[in-house]
Design an enzyme around this catalytic site. Structure first.
Site, PDB file in Angstrom:
ATOM      1  N   ARG A  44     -20.531 -35.067 -23.630  1.00  0.00           N
ATOM      2  CA  ARG A  44     -21.150 -33.733 -23.674  1.00  0.00           C
ATOM      3  C   ARG A  44     -21.516 -33.291 -22.263  1.00  0.00           C
ATOM      4  O   ARG A  44     -21.310 -32.146 -21.873  1.00  0.00           O
ATOM      5  CB  ARG A  44     -22.409 -33.740 -24.566  1.00  0.00           C
ATOM      6  CG  ARG A  44     -23.193 -32.440 -24.433  1.00  0.00           C
ATOM      7  CD  ARG A  44     -24.280 -32.161 -25.474  1.00  0.00           C
ATOM      8  NE  ARG A  44     -24.855 -33.303 -26.106  1.00  0.00           N
ATOM      9  CZ  ARG A  44     -25.789 -34.101 -25.575  1.00  0.00           C
ATOM     10  NH1 ARG A  44     -26.252 -33.862 -24.351  1.00  0.00           N
ATOM     11  NH2 ARG A  44     -26.245 -35.119 -26.248  1.00  0.00           N
ATOM     12  N   TYR A  96     -18.022  -5.878 -26.731  1.00  0.00           N
ATOM     13  CA  TYR A  96     -17.307  -6.675 -27.744  1.00  0.00           C
ATOM     14  C   TYR A  96     -18.218  -6.873 -28.969  1.00  0.00           C
ATOM     15  O   TYR A  96     -19.402  -7.198 -28.823  1.00  0.00           O
ATOM     16  CB  TYR A  96     -16.931  -8.023 -27.120  1.00  0.00           C
ATOM     17  CG  TYR A  96     -16.330  -8.994 -28.095  1.00  0.00           C
ATOM     18  CD1 TYR A  96     -15.052  -8.796 -28.603  1.00  0.00           C
ATOM     19  CD2 TYR A  96     -17.042 -10.102 -28.533  1.00  0.00           C
ATOM     20  CE1 TYR A  96     -14.505  -9.678 -29.511  1.00  0.00           C
ATOM     21  CE2 TYR A  96     -16.500 -10.993 -29.441  1.00  0.00           C
ATOM     22  CZ  TYR A  96     -15.235 -10.767 -29.926  1.00  0.00           C
ATOM     23  OH  TYR A  96     -14.694 -11.640 -30.831  1.00  0.00           O
ATOM     24  N   ASP A 168     -17.910  -9.632 -18.175  1.00  0.00           N
ATOM     25  CA  ASP A 168     -16.958 -10.234 -19.108  1.00  0.00           C
ATOM     26  C   ASP A 168     -15.571  -9.788 -18.643  1.00  0.00           C
ATOM     27  O   ASP A 168     -15.191  -8.632 -18.792  1.00  0.00           O
ATOM     28  CB  ASP A 168     -17.262  -9.756 -20.535  1.00  0.00           C
ATOM     29  CG  ASP A 168     -16.349 -10.389 -21.575  1.00  0.00           C
ATOM     30  OD1 ASP A 168     -15.226 -10.802 -21.210  1.00  0.00           O
ATOM     31  OD2 ASP A 168     -16.750 -10.456 -22.751  1.00  0.00           O
ATOM     32  N   LYS A 193      -8.171 -15.788 -25.144  1.00  0.00           N
ATOM     33  CA  LYS A 193      -7.289 -14.640 -24.952  1.00  0.00           C
ATOM     34  C   LYS A 193      -6.255 -14.932 -23.858  1.00  0.00           C
ATOM     35  O   LYS A 193      -5.417 -15.779 -24.055  1.00  0.00           O
ATOM     36  CB  LYS A 193      -8.130 -13.399 -24.661  1.00  0.00           C
ATOM     37  CG  LYS A 193      -9.375 -13.251 -25.568  1.00  0.00           C
ATOM     38  CD  LYS A 193      -9.058 -12.947 -27.009  1.00  0.00           C
ATOM     39  CE  LYS A 193     -10.244 -13.044 -27.961  1.00  0.00           C
ATOM     40  NZ  LYS A 193     -11.419 -12.284 -27.614  1.00  0.00           N
TER      41      LYS A 193
HETATM   42  C1  PLP Z   1     -12.804 -12.364 -27.954  1.00  0.00           C
HETATM   43  C2  PLP Z   1     -13.789 -11.879 -26.980  1.00  0.00           C
HETATM   44  C3  PLP Z   1     -15.026 -12.518 -26.823  1.00  0.00           C
HETATM   45  C4  PLP Z   1     -15.457 -13.681 -27.687  1.00  0.00           C
HETATM   46  O1  PLP Z   1     -14.665 -14.799 -27.499  1.00  0.00           O
HETATM   47  P1  PLP Z   1     -14.395 -15.901 -28.652  1.00  0.00           P
HETATM   48  O2  PLP Z   1     -13.534 -16.885 -27.945  1.00  0.00           O
HETATM   49  O3  PLP Z   1     -13.730 -15.198 -29.792  1.00  0.00           O
HETATM   50  O4  PLP Z   1     -15.716 -16.442 -29.053  1.00  0.00           O
HETATM   51  C5  PLP Z   1     -15.891 -12.022 -25.857  1.00  0.00           C
HETATM   52  N1  PLP Z   1     -15.565 -10.954 -25.100  1.00  0.00           N
HETATM   53  C6  PLP Z   1     -14.389 -10.324 -25.226  1.00  0.00           C
HETATM   54  C7  PLP Z   1     -14.095  -9.148 -24.368  1.00  0.00           C
HETATM   55  C8  PLP Z   1     -13.469 -10.746 -26.179  1.00  0.00           C
HETATM   56  O5  PLP Z   1     -12.313 -10.091 -26.309  1.00  0.00           O
END
Ligand code: PLP
Length: 391
Positions: A44, A96, A168, A193
């Site tokens: 961890r 988001y 982000d 993503k």
């Molecule tokens: C998908 C996404 C998230 C969250 O990510 P997860 O891996 O699904 O928890 C946060 N910010 C943006 C812009 C996203 O597209």
């Protein structure tokens, strides 16, 4: 960072010469004597496969340290844990959906106040900021209407009250945008993503600018424990090897798709920061390295659930699914899918009409993607005339 630098930032294994990064599938590490170890004691706290990913990502974003989490939301959660009750966040209004849910239904309950503002106009941030503001939280471009905010200007405003700017960077990816160089303190990614890039894992990443912030995030990562497992770290590293190649192809496809949609009679509005007609095109051009991303959103002239449902179930290459950024093209209907946790009035306020459709362009051939969309529009029209005949 060039493709060469990215690829060669991934080390080979010093122990065996293995050219790919070994998966250290272990929970613990043998100690010579209590507290005497080779830099690892418990998985961890640290894991060698995760360490490679974290170093590579820190390097990609030009930050001090990187941290890998089980999902993007776990990464966001780790940053929010820097706050205390009474602290305030100023967040982009087109945030988001999952981040909105976490802010509103978990952190507001714990005494953190969130102000949502349209950060595309930096003066809205300046108007709301106060000594209570501890984080300014932006996405740029946003999901799903691809609003772009001026990171450099907002960083200066955040600094004026000692607040941290968090960006982000999921949609731009480190290929198109380097928020830390523009003044951000923390960058987060949904590694699910573009960075992972193959729709085969969920992951989250945090990159910090300073040692002080790195120590704080490291503490939370170990204390809360939402780490990414070694196998998913390996897959994410493998994704990064082709990130530059994939992202550029996706941008190219998205540009072609956006141009096609802009000229289609059934389309009302197209959202793509690469179009000169996009409201924030000038900022995007300045801060995004000439790349405008693989996501294109649009609305239909016929702004109804029926027409939208018909369209999103009529494509064949674009698969109907949540998520984005993978090699296969996806489409989704945010009001019924990713953004259904946001109340309709708030959605409408941030430009998410009922017929808003989001496309994530993959790395297929652009003409196939365009033909796919074209036949889906033909399907919507056919359905319409059928209704007309029947009634
Ligand atoms: C998908 C996404 C998230 C969250 O990510 P997860 O891996 O699904 O928890 C946060 N910010 C943006 C812009 C996203 O597209």
């Amino acid at each position: 960072m060039s493709a060469t630098q990215i690829i060669h930032s991934i080390p080979s294994d010093p122990l065996t010469g293995a050219i790919s990064v070994p998966v250290y599938q272990t929970s613990t590490f043998i100690q010579e004597a209590p507290g005497v170890n080779k830099g690892y004691d418990y998985a961890r706290t640290n894991n060698p496969t995760r360490k490679v990913l974290e170093d590579v990502v820190a390097n990609l974003e030009g930050g001090h340290s990187g941290f890998a989490f089980a999902t993007g939301l776990a990464a966001i959660d780790a940053v929010l844990k820097l706050l205390s009750a009474g602290d305030e966040i100023i967040a982009v209004d087109d945030i988001y959906g999952g981040a909105y849910r976490l802010f509103t239904h978990v952190y507001e309950k714990l005494g953190v106040k969130v102000h949502y503002v349209d950060t595309t106009d930096a003066s809205n941030v300046a108007d709301k900021i106060s000594s209570k503001t501890k984080l300014v939280w932006i996405e740029s471009p946003t999901n799903p209407t691809l609003k772009v905010s001026d990171i450099q200007t907002i960083a200066i405003i955040a600094k004026s009250v000692g607040a941290l700017l968090v960006v982000d960077n999921t949609f731009a990816s480190p290929i198109a945008q380097k928020p830390i160089a523009l003044g951000a303190d923390i960058v987060i990614h949904s590694g699910t993503k573009y960075i992972g890039g193959h729709s085969d894992l969920v992951a989250g990443l945090v990159v910090t600018k300073t040692q002080e912030l790195s120590e704080k995030i490291k503490f939370v990562q170990n204390a809360s424990g939402g780490v990414l497992g070694p196998w998913d770290c390996f897959l994410t590293i493998r994704g990064i090897e082709t990130l530059e190649l994939r992202y550029k192809k996706q941008c190219e496809n998205a540009f072609a798709v956006a141009a096609f949609l802009s000229n289609h009679h059934a389309v009302d509005e197209v959202f793509y920061p690469g179009l000169v007609t996009h409201k924030n095109h000038a900022i995007a051009k300045r801060q995004q390295n000439g790349l405008f991303g693989g996501i294109v959103s649009f609305t239909l002239k016929e702004d109804t659930q029926d027409a939208t449902n018909q369209f999103v179930t009529s494509t064949s290459y674009f698969k109907l699914a949540e998520s984005l950024g993978g090699v296969k093209s996806l489409l989704c209907h945010p009001p019924q899918m990713t953004h259904c946790s946001i109340p309709r009035e708030i959605r409408l306020q941030s430009g998410i009409k009922d017929s808003l459709i989001r496309l994530s362009c993959g790395i297929e051939d652009a003409h196939d993607l365009i033909n796919d969309l074209s036949q889906a529009f033909a399907g919507v029209n056919k359905q319409k005339s059928k209704h007309y005949v029947e009634s």
